[in-house]
Scaffold this active site. Sequence first.
Site, PDB file in Angstrom:
ATOM      1  N   ARG A 181      32.671 -87.754 -69.843  1.00 16.42           N
ATOM      2  CA  ARG A 181      32.778 -88.445 -69.624  1.00 16.42           C
ATOM      3  C   ARG A 181      33.120 -90.105 -69.647  1.00 16.42           C
ATOM      4  O   ARG A 181      33.402 -90.995 -70.014  1.00 16.42           O
ATOM      5  CB  ARG A 181      30.762 -89.008 -70.450  1.00 16.42           C
ATOM      6  CG  ARG A 181      29.451 -88.430 -70.035  1.00 16.42           C
ATOM      7  CD  ARG A 181      28.687 -89.250 -69.058  1.00 16.42           C
ATOM      8  NE  ARG A 181      27.690 -88.645 -68.793  1.00 16.42           N
ATOM      9  CZ  ARG A 181      26.106 -88.963 -69.142  1.00 16.42           C
ATOM     10  NH1 ARG A 181      26.289 -90.153 -69.697  1.00 16.42           N
ATOM     11  NH2 ARG A 181      25.511 -88.115 -68.844  1.00 16.42           N
ATOM     12  N   ARG A 188      30.557 -95.953 -68.796  1.00 18.24           N
ATOM     13  CA  ARG A 188      30.023 -97.410 -69.763  1.00 18.24           C
ATOM     14  C   ARG A 188      30.983 -98.512 -70.378  1.00 18.24           C
ATOM     15  O   ARG A 188      31.017 -99.177 -70.986  1.00 18.24           O
ATOM     16  CB  ARG A 188      29.476 -97.554 -69.671  1.00 18.24           C
ATOM     17  CG  ARG A 188      28.016 -97.804 -68.505  1.00 18.24           C
ATOM     18  CD  ARG A 188      26.637 -97.400 -68.978  1.00 18.24           C
ATOM     19  NE  ARG A 188      26.972 -96.390 -69.404  1.00 18.24           N
ATOM     20  CZ  ARG A 188      25.595 -95.747 -69.802  1.00 18.24           C
ATOM     21  NH1 ARG A 188      24.289 -96.503 -69.161  1.00 18.24           N
ATOM     22  NH2 ARG A 188      25.030 -94.527 -70.631  1.00 18.24           N
ATOM     23  N   ARG A 239      30.512-101.010 -61.385  1.00 22.42           N
ATOM     24  CA  ARG A 239      29.230 -99.953 -60.913  1.00 22.42           C
ATOM     25  C   ARG A 239      28.471-101.456 -60.939  1.00 22.42           C
ATOM     26  O   ARG A 239      27.506-101.432 -60.063  1.00 22.42           O
ATOM     27  CB  ARG A 239      28.969 -99.718 -62.133  1.00 22.42           C
ATOM     28  CG  ARG A 239      27.503 -99.509 -62.237  1.00 22.42           C
ATOM     29  CD  ARG A 239      26.839 -99.078 -64.026  1.00 22.42           C
ATOM     30  NE  ARG A 239      25.911 -98.269 -63.761  1.00 22.42           N
ATOM     31  CZ  ARG A 239      24.912 -98.918 -64.350  1.00 22.42           C
ATOM     32  NH1 ARG A 239      25.295-100.650 -64.338  1.00 22.42           N
ATOM     33  NH2 ARG A 239      24.085 -98.740 -64.291  1.00 22.42           N
ATOM     34  N   ASP A 266      26.676 -86.797 -60.736  1.00 21.78           N
ATOM     35  CA  ASP A 266      25.703 -86.335 -61.625  1.00 21.78           C
ATOM     36  C   ASP A 266      24.796 -85.331 -61.381  1.00 21.78           C
ATOM     37  O   ASP A 266      25.413 -84.825 -60.075  1.00 21.78           O
ATOM     38  CB  ASP A 266      24.593 -87.583 -61.975  1.00 21.78           C
ATOM     39  CG  ASP A 266      23.746 -87.518 -63.463  1.00 21.78           C
ATOM     40  OD1 ASP A 266      24.500 -88.042 -64.169  1.00 21.78           O
ATOM     41  OD2 ASP A 266      23.044 -87.223 -63.467  1.00 21.78           O
ATOM     42  N   TYR A 280      15.144 -81.208 -65.547  1.00 15.54           N
ATOM     43  CA  TYR A 280      14.783 -82.574 -64.957  1.00 15.54           C
ATOM     44  C   TYR A 280      13.930 -82.144 -63.881  1.00 15.54           C
ATOM     45  O   TYR A 280      12.957 -83.423 -63.751  1.00 15.54           O
ATOM     46  CB  TYR A 280      15.973 -82.936 -64.501  1.00 15.54           C
ATOM     47  CG  TYR A 280      16.764 -83.970 -66.176  1.00 15.54           C
ATOM     48  CD1 TYR A 280      16.548 -85.158 -66.125  1.00 15.54           C
ATOM     49  CD2 TYR A 280      17.703 -82.550 -66.689  1.00 15.54           C
ATOM     50  CE1 TYR A 280      17.361 -85.259 -67.606  1.00 15.54           C
ATOM     51  CE2 TYR A 280      18.570 -83.725 -67.542  1.00 15.54           C
ATOM     52  CZ  TYR A 280      18.347 -84.530 -67.281  1.00 15.54           C
ATOM     53  OH  TYR A 280      19.518 -85.240 -69.154  1.00 15.54           O
TER      54      TYR A 280
HETATM   55  O1  CP3 Z   1      31.882 -85.915 -67.424  1.00 17.71           O
HETATM   56  C1  CP3 Z   1      32.315 -87.700 -66.495  1.00 17.71           C
HETATM   57  O2  CP3 Z   1      32.781 -88.578 -66.719  1.00 17.71           O
HETATM   58  C2  CP3 Z   1      31.716 -87.289 -65.416  1.00 17.71           C
HETATM   59  C3  CP3 Z   1      30.712 -87.530 -64.545  1.00 17.71           C
HETATM   60  C4  CP3 Z   1      29.348 -87.559 -64.654  1.00 17.71           C
HETATM   61  C5  CP3 Z   1      28.067 -87.704 -65.322  1.00 17.71           C
HETATM   62  N1  CP3 Z   1      26.873 -88.028 -65.751  1.00 17.71           N
HETATM   63  C6  CP3 Z   1      28.397 -89.788 -65.012  1.00 17.71           C
HETATM   64  C7  CP3 Z   1      27.292 -90.245 -65.663  1.00 17.71           C
HETATM   65  C8  CP3 Z   1      29.141 -85.702 -65.842  1.00 17.71           C
HETATM   66  C9  CP3 Z   1      29.913 -84.681 -65.487  1.00 17.71           C
HETATM   67  C10 CP3 Z   1      27.347 -86.259 -65.854  1.00 17.71           C
HETATM   68  C11 CP3 Z   1      26.544 -84.821 -65.964  1.00 17.71           C
HETATM   69  C12 CP3 Z   1      25.382 -85.339 -66.275  1.00 17.71           C
HETATM   70  N2  CP3 Z   1      24.245 -85.744 -66.241  1.00 17.71           N
HETATM   71  C13 CP3 Z   1      24.212 -84.955 -67.210  1.00 17.71           C
HETATM   72  C14 CP3 Z   1      25.476 -82.793 -68.532  1.00 17.71           C
HETATM   73  C15 CP3 Z   1      25.981 -83.547 -69.305  1.00 17.71           C
HETATM   74  C16 CP3 Z   1      25.661 -84.022 -70.557  1.00 17.71           C
HETATM   75  O3  CP3 Z   1      26.149 -85.519 -70.776  1.00 17.71           O
HETATM   76  O4  CP3 Z   1      24.973 -83.687 -70.796  1.00 17.71           O
HETATM   77  C17 CP3 Z   1      23.290 -85.012 -67.353  1.00 17.71           C
HETATM   78  C18 CP3 Z   1      21.977 -84.241 -68.491  1.00 17.71           C
HETATM   79  C19 CP3 Z   1      23.437 -86.259 -66.485  1.00 17.71           C
HETATM   80  C20 CP3 Z   1      21.633 -86.581 -66.526  1.00 17.71           C
HETATM   81  C21 CP3 Z   1      22.069 -87.825 -66.793  1.00 17.71           C
HETATM   82  N3  CP3 Z   1      23.327 -89.160 -65.770  1.00 17.71           N
HETATM   83  C22 CP3 Z   1      21.299 -88.935 -67.839  1.00 17.71           C
HETATM   84  C23 CP3 Z   1      20.556 -88.275 -68.851  1.00 17.71           C
HETATM   85  C24 CP3 Z   1      21.587 -90.154 -67.466  1.00 17.71           C
HETATM   86  C25 CP3 Z   1      21.126 -91.694 -67.994  1.00 17.71           C
HETATM   87  C26 CP3 Z   1      22.094 -91.733 -69.699  1.00 17.71           C
HETATM   88  C27 CP3 Z   1      23.014 -92.514 -69.844  1.00 17.71           C
HETATM   89  O5  CP3 Z   1      24.010 -91.923 -70.267  1.00 17.71           O
HETATM   90  O6  CP3 Z   1      22.596 -93.634 -69.230  1.00 17.71           O
HETATM   91  C28 CP3 Z   1      23.102 -90.390 -66.740  1.00 17.71           C
HETATM   92  C29 CP3 Z   1      23.812 -91.454 -65.817  1.00 17.71           C
HETATM   93  C30 CP3 Z   1      25.014 -91.028 -66.088  1.00 17.71           C
HETATM   94  N4  CP3 Z   1      25.444 -90.354 -65.430  1.00 17.71           N
HETATM   95  C31 CP3 Z   1      25.737 -92.457 -66.808  1.00 17.71           C
HETATM   96  C32 CP3 Z   1      27.304 -91.869 -66.486  1.00 17.71           C
HETATM   97  C33 CP3 Z   1      28.587 -92.232 -66.294  1.00 17.71           C
HETATM   98  C34 CP3 Z   1      25.640 -93.488 -66.598  1.00 17.71           C
HETATM   99  C35 CP3 Z   1      25.469 -94.393 -65.627  1.00 17.71           C
HETATM  100  C36 CP3 Z   1      25.631 -95.923 -66.069  1.00 17.71           C
HETATM  101  O7  CP3 Z   1      26.302 -96.014 -65.237  1.00 17.71           O
HETATM  102  O8  CP3 Z   1      24.407 -96.876 -66.270  1.00 17.71           O
END
Ligand code: CP3
Length: 341
Positions: free
Chosen positions: A22, A26, A35, A72, A148
């Site tokens: 990640r 943010r 964003r 994602d 999911y």
């Molecule tokens: O690692 C990276 O920088 C690459 C991008 C990436 C994102 N999500 C961006 C993201 C990767 C590899 C993921 C994987 C992901 N997404 C997983 C597996 C890894 C983990 O973290 O457990 C899962 C379970 C998800 C599903 C997901 N995406 C959730 C549950 C959420 C909401 C929770 C949150 O943190 O807001 C997301 C959103 C998400 N994916 C964001 C980012 C940068 C935040 C979105 C925003 O800008 O509001």
Amino acid sequence: MKPILDVLQGRKPSRRPLWMMRQAGRYLPEYRALREKAGSFLQLCYNPEYACEVTLQPLWRYDFDAAILFSDILVVPHAMGLHLEFREGEGPVLDVVSDLPSVQKLELGLEGEYYKKVWETVSRVKSALKTHQTLIGFCGGPWTVASYMIEGASSKRQNALAVALENPEWFKVLMEKLIASSIGYLLGQIKAGAEVVQIFDSWAGDVPLSARQRVVVEPIAAVVAGVRTVYPDFPVIVFARGVGQGHREIALLTGASAVGVEENVDAGEVFRSLPGHVALQGNLSSDFLLGSEDEMLLAVERILSSVPPHRHIFNLGHGIQQQTDPVMVTKFVAAVRKGDA
Ligand code: CP3
């Protein structure tokens, strides 16, 4: 030349490689600005120009050894035909599958617009990297993505676990489709320039041991095998989060080049259990980036001395947290870089 590829392919790297899960997100003001401009998280993911820029933002600040594609894991069910939204403060909301007809309606999504946009992002990022930086593509592990799709939201896994353990016909078909779509999606990323792929199975640790092989391990192994049918020996990092002492088994049964290790286990102990050709990625707790600098430095030191640089990709045990101060990340990167010098 590329420390991450060197570690994954068994060569001696010029330095211990480092990136953060990640890392584009943010905690960075420049991410929040873009964003905002894109309108929503999903619009950011499907805009190759913006997605390329956010992928590169953390590299401009910290000179990490990897760019991870900005996307994602839920892009896969979205491409397969399920409606997806990310609601502010609520996380993802996804259409559910609950029986054979709803699973049969799913497409593989390989010809659709969503995957194409992501592949275009990959090729843009590839052409912008420095020579020491490796481009990592990814998808979710079939179990985590299926959970999911069954739950429709992120907060719980009880329904998905009940289905997985009961193992009805439709769950098998769902997993087969997810595996096929994930393989095609990863092959497209590799064709566009990804040099490594990581499989994020974030909920692997929720599955009881007695069902882990069927629900978690074999589906990941099928994805890895599918990729390697086209690209033999392709470097793959398997992040089966929460399996503790199970990482050795994950490595042996999936063919992983490296295993991602979560934060609440001893990296040295896991490392000693791994087969000789498998590297370890991880496992600093992201909480250390929120606390005192001295504690962070001690925790980094402990990991540096537990895993040798030629078998290690320094990373967090899970994604960096939103409240993290970017200045603390600068200090963390300096500590890792200085550690082996
Ligand atoms: O690692 C990276 O920088 C690459 C991008 C990436 C994102 N999500 C961006 C993201 C990767 C590899 C993921 C994987 C992901 N997404 C997983 C597996 C890894 C983990 O973290 O457990 C899962 C379970 C998800 C599903 C997901 N995406 C959730 C549950 C959420 C909401 C929770 C949150 O943190 O807001 C997301 C959103 C998400 N994916 C964001 C980012 C940068 C935040 C979105 C925003 O800008 O509001």
